[in-house]
Scaffold this motif. Structure first.
Motif, PDB file in Angstrom:
ATOM      1  N   ILE A  66      -1.583   4.931   6.468  1.00 53.55           N
ATOM      2  CA  ILE A  66      -2.896   4.639   7.050  1.00 53.55           C
ATOM      3  C   ILE A  66      -3.543   3.471   6.311  1.00 53.55           C
ATOM      4  N   ALA A  67      -3.458   3.477   4.981  1.00 57.50           N
ATOM      5  CA  ALA A  67      -4.018   2.382   4.179  1.00 57.50           C
ATOM      6  C   ALA A  67      -3.330   1.059   4.523  1.00 57.50           C
ATOM      7  N   ALA A  68      -2.030   1.105   4.758  1.00 56.24           N
ATOM      8  CA  ALA A  68      -1.288  -0.109   5.093  1.00 56.24           C
ATOM      9  C   ALA A  68      -1.731  -0.680   6.434  1.00 56.24           C
ATOM     10  N   VAL A  69      -1.891   0.169   7.426  1.00 58.59           N
ATOM     11  CA  VAL A  69      -2.312  -0.317   8.751  1.00 58.59           C
ATOM     12  C   VAL A  69      -3.732  -0.865   8.677  1.00 58.59           C
TER      13      VAL A  69
ATOM     14  N   PRO B 156      -9.292  -1.454  14.185  1.00 60.02           N
ATOM     15  CA  PRO B 156      -9.362  -0.001  14.441  1.00 60.02           C
ATOM     16  C   PRO B 156     -10.098   0.769  13.354  1.00 60.02           C
ATOM     17  N   THR B 157     -10.610   1.919  13.742  1.00 59.28           N
ATOM     18  CA  THR B 157     -11.165   2.868  12.777  1.00 59.28           C
ATOM     19  C   THR B 157     -10.009   3.682  12.199  1.00 59.28           C
ATOM     20  N   ASP B 158     -10.287   4.412  11.129  1.00 56.72           N
ATOM     21  CA  ASP B 158      -9.252   5.286  10.561  1.00 56.72           C
ATOM     22  C   ASP B 158      -8.783   6.306  11.600  1.00 56.72           C
ATOM     23  N   GLY B 159      -9.708   6.844  12.372  1.00 60.30           N
ATOM     24  CA  GLY B 159      -9.350   7.817  13.399  1.00 60.30           C
ATOM     25  C   GLY B 159      -8.458   7.217  14.466  1.00 60.30           C
ATOM     26  N   GLU B 160      -8.735   5.977  14.859  1.00 65.98           N
ATOM     27  CA  GLU B 160      -7.902   5.310  15.866  1.00 65.98           C
ATOM     28  C   GLU B 160      -6.505   5.031  15.312  1.00 65.98           C
ATOM     29  N   ILE B 161      -6.429   4.683  14.037  1.00 68.63           N
ATOM     30  CA  ILE B 161      -5.119   4.460  13.413  1.00 68.63           C
ATOM     31  C   ILE B 161      -4.324   5.757  13.412  1.00 68.63           C
ATOM     32  N   ARG B 162      -4.973   6.838  13.000  1.00 68.74           N
ATOM     33  CA  ARG B 162      -4.289   8.136  12.961  1.00 68.74           C
ATOM     34  C   ARG B 162      -3.807   8.544  14.354  1.00 68.74           C
ATOM     35  N   GLU B 163      -4.645   8.347  15.351  1.00 71.35           N
ATOM     36  CA  GLU B 163      -4.269   8.690  16.726  1.00 71.35           C
ATOM     37  C   GLU B 163      -3.107   7.828  17.209  1.00 71.35           C
ATOM     38  N   ALA B 164      -3.173   6.527  16.934  1.00 75.39           N
ATOM     39  CA  ALA B 164      -2.131   5.608  17.390  1.00 75.39           C
ATOM     40  C   ALA B 164      -0.776   5.924  16.765  1.00 75.39           C
TER      41      ALA B 164
ATOM     42  N   HIS C 283       0.809  -1.225   0.000  1.00 74.01           N
ATOM     43  CA  HIS C 283       0.000   0.000   0.000  1.00 74.01           C
ATOM     44  C   HIS C 283       0.839   1.272   0.000  1.00 74.01           C
ATOM     45  N   HIS C 284       2.079   1.152  -0.431  1.00 77.02           N
ATOM     46  CA  HIS C 284       2.968   2.304  -0.602  1.00 77.02           C
ATOM     47  C   HIS C 284       3.164   3.087   0.701  1.00 77.02           C
ATOM     48  N   GLY C 285       3.323   2.365   1.799  1.00 75.83           N
ATOM     49  CA  GLY C 285       3.563   3.012   3.084  1.00 75.83           C
ATOM     50  C   GLY C 285       5.041   3.139   3.411  1.00 75.83           C
TER      51      GLY C 285
END
Length: 161
Positions: free
Chosen positions: A146-149, A123-131, A97-99
């Motif tokens: 984010i896409a990779a996680v 996780p949600t996208d928001g939880e991934i961003r926060e983490a 995913h090009h991370g």
């Protein structure tokens, strides 16, 4: 100052070393252990490039002294793949995913994401961003990260807890 004797398991292998009391875990891993995947970016704990697992918890290796790891298990990016070289789900997702971007921040992101997904496998996208907010990518490639996680979370079986 007198060196301090430590015993630590690094990526599953036991080690005994005598280290200066103020030697950081990052420098110990890079210099004494030859594990250069743990990168030093800011050396203030801000960028996340030096993230490793200490007894399963993500920590900034530039903020931990090697003597604090005495008796602990340290896992670095070098141990994320299987012994046969098969990438972990997080590593494979970063590739797919090009991370990866330039690669400097990648080890810290992969270690942080691995620890995060152990705690929160759906996780949600928001939880991934926060983490991952404690990790900095100077290439501004957060969309791929984010896409990779998110993709890694989708491939990891949930325990249902």
């Amino acid at each position: 100052m007198t060196d301090v004797d430590i015993e630590v398991r690094v990526n599953g292998s036991p080690r005994r070393d005598s280290v200066p009391p103020r030697l950081t875990l990052a420098d110990y891993l890079r210099v004494d252990c030859g594990l250069t995947g743990t990168h030093l970016g800011c050396e203030h704990g801000v960028c996340g490039a030096c993230t490793v697992l200490l007894d399963g918890q993500a920590v900034r290796a530039c903020l931990v002294f090697a003597v604090q790891a005495d008796g602990a298990e340290v896992t670095t990016i070098e141990a994320m793949a299987s012994d046969d070289g098969t990438l972990s789900p997080v590593q494979a997702a970063f590739r797919d995913h090009h991370g990866l971007q330039c690669g400097f921040c990648t080890p810290g992101f992969i270690v942080s994401a691995t620890a995060f997904l152990e705690e929160n496998p759906s996780p949600t996208d928001g939880e991934i961003r926060e983490a991952l907010s404690g990790n900095i990518c100077r290439c501004t490639g957060y969309q791929g990260i984010i896409a990779a996680v998110k993709a890694a979370a989708a491939t990891t079986p949930s325990t249902g807890e």
